[in-house]
Design an enzyme around this catalytic site. Sequence first.
Site, mmCIF file in Angstrom:
data_model
loop_
_atom_site.group_PDB
_atom_site.id
_atom_site.type_symbol
_atom_site.label_atom_id
_atom_site.label_comp_id
_atom_site.label_asym_id
_atom_site.label_seq_id
_atom_site.Cartn_x
_atom_site.Cartn_y
_atom_site.Cartn_z
ATOM 1 C CG ASN A 9 -1.698 1.250 1.415
ATOM 2 O OD1 ASN A 9 -1.811 2.052 0.485
ATOM 3 N ND2 ASN A 9 -2.255 1.451 2.604
ATOM 4 C CE LYS A 11 0.295 3.519 4.973
ATOM 5 N NZ LYS A 11 0.030 3.669 6.370
ATOM 6 C CG HIS A 95 -5.899 1.535 5.254
ATOM 7 N ND1 HIS A 95 -5.484 2.492 6.145
ATOM 8 C CD2 HIS A 95 -4.814 0.752 5.001
ATOM 9 C CE1 HIS A 95 -4.195 2.296 6.419
ATOM 10 N NE2 HIS A 95 -3.767 1.246 5.739
ATOM 11 C CD GLU A 97 -3.158 5.356 6.793
ATOM 12 O OE1 GLU A 97 -3.168 5.484 5.563
ATOM 13 O OE2 GLU A 97 -2.180 4.891 7.422
ATOM 14 C CD GLU A 167 -3.476 -2.858 7.353
ATOM 15 O OE1 GLU A 167 -2.329 -2.959 6.936
ATOM 16 O OE2 GLU A 167 -4.209 -1.901 7.099
ATOM 17 N N GLY A 173 2.301 2.156 10.656
ATOM 18 C CA GLY A 173 3.188 3.306 10.488
ATOM 19 C C GLY A 173 3.873 3.746 11.764
ATOM 20 C CB SER A 212 5.309 -1.708 11.856
ATOM 21 O OG SER A 212 4.826 -0.395 12.064
HETATM 22 C C1 PEP Z 1 -0.713 0.023 5.903
HETATM 23 O O1 PEP Z 1 -0.629 1.087 5.312
HETATM 24 O O2 PEP Z 1 -1.694 -0.686 5.734
HETATM 25 C C2 PEP Z 1 0.374 -0.373 6.788
HETATM 26 C C3 PEP Z 1 0.297 -1.529 7.385
HETATM 27 O O3 PEP Z 1 1.419 0.502 6.927
HETATM 28 P P1 PEP Z 1 2.851 0.196 7.623
HETATM 29 O O4 PEP Z 1 3.372 -1.083 7.034
HETATM 30 O O5 PEP Z 1 3.704 1.365 7.271
HETATM 31 O O6 PEP Z 1 2.614 0.066 9.091
#
Ligand code: PEP
Length: 250
Positions: A9, A11, A95, A97, A167, A173, A212
Amino acid sequence: MRRPVIAGNWKMHGSRAGNADLVAPIVEAVRGGLPCEVLVFPPYVFLPQVLEQAADSGLGVGAQNVSDRSSGAYTGEVSAAMLADVGASHVLVGHSERRALYGEDDATVAAKFAAALSAGLTPILCVGETRDERESGRTESVVARQLAAVIEAVGARDLGRGLLAYEPVWAIGTGLTATPEQAQAVHAFLREEIARRDATIGNSLRILYGGSVKADNAATLFACEDVDGGLVGGASLKPEEFLAICRAAA
Ligand code: PEP
């Protein structure tokens, strides 16, 4: 046997010049053979460019968001049919976000999942708890509620036409990763929630972990019985690291 999936992803990152450098080594590695299905999710405007780079390579390309409406006076929205029309195969829905920053509730996420299926896209439903929810012992009730909204909308069988991503919001992040034990416990719980509605889908649905994921923690996470790959944010912008994560899905 559930074939692992690694999904990157991006973003709101990327540029025409930068995308070319990011995608070329991934396409080359996919052509050479990786132990997993590989997907990338660029911003909407770059979909045609990345689709062209990925053409006939086996690299899947998806969108990070989709409208819950099919067409009409919805300024700024992009429908599932439009995504399918340009050649996208997958789309992220729910997601954290989108849920936290853009107010998407469970009903909207479920409508987006249904819209994606109607257009022949494969939606990846993202679920996960905040730090507060985990610390107050509500992880299972939160992810069960997020999952149930989609099952109520499309049914367990059609949930199986998509993918699921666990997630934890506190791990996205932040550099904080769920331990393999924490990830496995939630994945097993989600699988059980699905299996009590439809055992076949419960067993076969691929559940990705996101939060992460890096080259140095991927292998232990992917070794968990119910973790079928990863949804990768930051590390998907670094081709070497992203490919190391893909190889860890062996
Ligand atoms: C994500 O954007 O879904 C995500 C898991 O980001 P990150 O790997 O940076 O934590």
